[in-house]
Design a protein around this motif. Structure first.
Motif, mmCIF file in Angstrom:
data_model
loop_
_atom_site.group_PDB
_atom_site.id
_atom_site.type_symbol
_atom_site.label_atom_id
_atom_site.label_comp_id
_atom_site.label_asym_id
_atom_site.label_seq_id
_atom_site.Cartn_x
_atom_site.Cartn_y
_atom_site.Cartn_z
ATOM 1 N N LEU A 37 0.813 -1.224 0.000
ATOM 2 C CA LEU A 37 0.000 0.000 0.000
ATOM 3 C C LEU A 37 0.841 1.267 0.000
ATOM 4 C CD1 LEU A 37 -2.621 -1.245 2.603
ATOM 5 C CD2 LEU A 37 -3.021 -0.893 0.166
ATOM 6 N N ASP A 38 2.145 1.133 -0.165
ATOM 7 C CA ASP A 38 3.031 2.302 -0.071
ATOM 8 C C ASP A 38 2.631 3.414 -1.036
ATOM 9 O OD1 ASP A 38 4.499 1.092 1.902
ATOM 10 O OD2 ASP A 38 6.206 0.558 0.616
ATOM 11 N N GLU A 39 2.338 3.039 -2.275
ATOM 12 C CA GLU A 39 2.017 4.053 -3.288
ATOM 13 C C GLU A 39 0.709 4.763 -2.955
ATOM 14 O OE1 GLU A 39 1.198 4.277 -8.116
ATOM 15 O OE2 GLU A 39 2.389 2.628 -7.295
ATOM 16 N N LEU A 40 -0.296 4.003 -2.564
ATOM 17 C CA LEU A 40 -1.586 4.601 -2.227
ATOM 18 C C LEU A 40 -1.472 5.485 -0.987
ATOM 19 C CD1 LEU A 40 -4.607 4.966 -2.558
ATOM 20 C CD2 LEU A 40 -4.950 2.741 -1.442
ATOM 21 N N VAL A 41 -0.743 5.042 0.017
ATOM 22 C CA VAL A 41 -0.576 5.837 1.230
ATOM 23 C C VAL A 41 0.173 7.128 0.922
ATOM 24 C CG1 VAL A 41 0.614 5.891 3.466
ATOM 25 C CG2 VAL A 41 -0.805 3.925 2.856
ATOM 26 N N ALA A 42 1.147 7.067 0.025
ATOM 27 C CA ALA A 42 1.860 8.284 -0.375
ATOM 28 C C ALA A 42 0.914 9.276 -1.048
ATOM 29 C CB ALA A 42 3.017 7.926 -1.299
ATOM 30 N N GLU A 43 0.007 8.755 -1.873
ATOM 31 C CA GLU A 43 -1.008 9.617 -2.511
ATOM 32 C C GLU A 43 -1.893 10.282 -1.466
ATOM 33 O OE1 GLU A 43 -3.656 7.742 -5.263
ATOM 34 O OE2 GLU A 43 -2.019 6.782 -6.344
ATOM 35 N N LEU A 44 -2.259 9.514 -0.448
ATOM 36 C CA LEU A 44 -3.211 10.003 0.553
ATOM 37 C C LEU A 44 -2.597 11.045 1.477
ATOM 38 C CD1 LEU A 44 -4.852 6.568 1.429
ATOM 39 C CD2 LEU A 44 -6.002 8.500 0.331
ATOM 40 N N ARG A 47 -2.217 11.987 6.671
ATOM 41 C CA ARG A 47 -3.337 11.513 7.489
ATOM 42 C C ARG A 47 -3.604 10.019 7.319
ATOM 43 N NH1 ARG A 47 -6.300 16.403 5.767
ATOM 44 N NH2 ARG A 47 -6.188 17.952 7.427
ATOM 45 N N ALA A 48 -2.830 9.355 6.474
ATOM 46 C CA ALA A 48 -3.064 7.933 6.198
ATOM 47 C C ALA A 48 -1.827 7.111 6.505
ATOM 48 C CB ALA A 48 -3.463 7.744 4.742
ATOM 49 N N HIS A 49 -2.054 5.876 6.924
ATOM 50 C CA HIS A 49 -0.949 4.929 7.048
ATOM 51 C C HIS A 49 -1.459 3.526 6.736
ATOM 52 C CE1 HIS A 49 -2.716 4.449 11.137
ATOM 53 N NE2 HIS A 49 -2.189 3.238 11.092
ATOM 54 N N ALA A 50 -0.518 2.651 6.370
ATOM 55 C CA ALA A 50 -0.849 1.269 6.039
ATOM 56 C C ALA A 50 -0.800 0.413 7.296
ATOM 57 C CB ALA A 50 0.117 0.734 4.989
ATOM 58 N N ALA A 51 -1.596 -0.642 7.301
ATOM 59 C CA ALA A 51 -1.678 -1.523 8.458
ATOM 60 C C ALA A 51 -2.135 -2.900 8.000
ATOM 61 C CB ALA A 51 -2.674 -0.950 9.475
ATOM 62 N N THR A 52 -2.087 -3.849 8.890
ATOM 63 C CA THR A 52 -2.749 -5.130 8.641
ATOM 64 C C THR A 52 -4.240 -4.938 8.909
ATOM 65 O OG1 THR A 52 -2.595 -5.891 10.929
ATOM 66 C CG2 THR A 52 -0.694 -6.336 9.489
ATOM 67 N N PRO A 53 -5.094 -5.838 8.422
ATOM 68 C CA PRO A 53 -6.526 -5.700 8.706
ATOM 69 C C PRO A 53 -6.833 -5.638 10.206
ATOM 70 C CG PRO A 53 -6.225 -7.217 6.894
ATOM 71 C CD PRO A 53 -4.851 -6.906 7.420
ATOM 72 N N GLU A 54 -6.157 -6.454 10.973
ATOM 73 C CA GLU A 54 -6.409 -6.452 12.419
ATOM 74 C C GLU A 54 -5.982 -5.122 13.049
ATOM 75 O OE1 GLU A 54 -7.939 -8.683 15.761
ATOM 76 O OE2 GLU A 54 -8.088 -8.889 13.584
ATOM 77 N N GLU A 55 -4.832 -4.610 12.618
ATOM 78 C CA GLU A 55 -4.359 -3.316 13.133
ATOM 79 C C GLU A 55 -5.311 -2.193 12.739
ATOM 80 O OE1 GLU A 55 0.457 -4.255 12.967
ATOM 81 O OE2 GLU A 55 -0.557 -3.255 11.285
ATOM 82 N N ALA A 56 -5.781 -2.219 11.491
ATOM 83 C CA ALA A 56 -6.697 -1.174 11.026
ATOM 84 C C ALA A 56 -8.000 -1.210 11.808
ATOM 85 C CB ALA A 56 -6.966 -1.344 9.529
ATOM 86 N N ALA A 57 -8.490 -2.417 12.089
ATOM 87 C CA ALA A 57 -9.739 -2.553 12.849
ATOM 88 C C ALA A 57 -9.571 -2.020 14.263
ATOM 89 C CB ALA A 57 -10.182 -4.005 12.863
ATOM 90 N N ARG A 58 -8.446 -2.329 14.885
ATOM 91 C CA ARG A 58 -8.233 -1.855 16.258
ATOM 92 C C ARG A 58 -7.984 -0.355 16.300
ATOM 93 N NH1 ARG A 58 -8.192 -5.903 19.793
ATOM 94 N NH2 ARG A 58 -7.877 -8.033 19.005
ATOM 95 N N TYR A 59 -7.392 0.193 15.244
ATOM 96 C CA TYR A 59 -7.116 1.631 15.167
ATOM 97 C C TYR A 59 -8.394 2.451 15.032
ATOM 98 C CZ TYR A 59 -5.536 6.012 12.977
ATOM 99 O OH TYR A 59 -5.309 7.332 12.657
#
Length: 208
Positions: A37-44, A47-59
């Motif tokens: 997701l590096d390219e997409l996160v750079a676009e965003l 305010r954005a960062h990449a994570a695993t699904p579990e990390e994103a859910a807990r965040y």
């Protein structure tokens, strides 16, 4: 608000752009891992960062499910979303784009069984991703905006999702409970993937 996004395909990526633009912070995840997701996160941006699904859910204070409905293994654990507002943007398509026969149930009711502690709201499932990307109009009067439908059994959770929908330039139209309202939002219904203003959407709902 912190928003965790499970799935970085067309809908997940479009929603991430809109949430970031509206001032929210986003954790974005997919099945291939954060490095993909590096390219997409750079676009965003910051305010954005990449994570695993579990990390994103807990965040996330709010969690968006934008993975194939047919892949329950892609969902985060029930514990990671317990008590949280969870937006179900999934539809029950098979790999060949036919629909699963769920009998008397609906796709979101099945998701609720998979994530029993979540405050589930069905939304963002009735719009083409191109329209999600392009048709938001934050400066337009609500009744003139493109309508996004939502359904659920938790009034407070629906209010949270309605505010998010307004912040990204659309207007929410409540179709009812997770069962009956969810049924109205399923593929093949008169509300699915239609370009309707808020006023037009409410009129169509009144027609049944």
């Amino acid at each position: 608000m912190k928003i965790g996004i499970i799935g970085a395909g067309h809908i997940g990526a479009a929603a991430a752009h809109l949430f970031v633009r509206a001032g929210h912070q986003v954790a974005l995840s997919n099945s291939r891992g954060p490095a993909s997701l590096d390219e997409l996160v750079a676009e965003l941006g910051p305010r954005a960062h990449a994570a695993t699904p579990e990390e994103a859910a807990r965040y996330g204070e709010v969690v968006l499910l934008a993975v194939p409905w047919r892949s329950p293994e892609a969902l985060p654990s029930p514990a990671s979303v317990a008590g949280k507002v969870v937006i179900d943007a999934m539809n029950p398509y098979r790999p060949d784009f036919s629909l699963y026969d769920l009998g008397d149930s609906t796709s979101s009711e099945e998701v609720q069984k998979r994530l029993p502690g979540a405050r589930l709201v069905k939304a963002l499932n009735t719009i083409f991703y191109q329209h999600l990307e392009q048709r938001g109009r934050p400066d337009a009067p609500l009744d003139e905006r493109h309508a996004l439908f939502l359904a659920g059994d938790d009034a407070e959770a629906k209010a949270v999702v309605a505010r998010l929908i307004e912040q990204i330039g659309f207007v929410s139209v409540d179709t009812g409970s997770l069962r009956e309202g969810g049924r109205r939002q399923q593929p093949g219904t008169p509300l699915y993937n239609q370009i309707l203003t808020g006023a037009e959407a409410r009129a169509r709902l009144r027609q049944g």
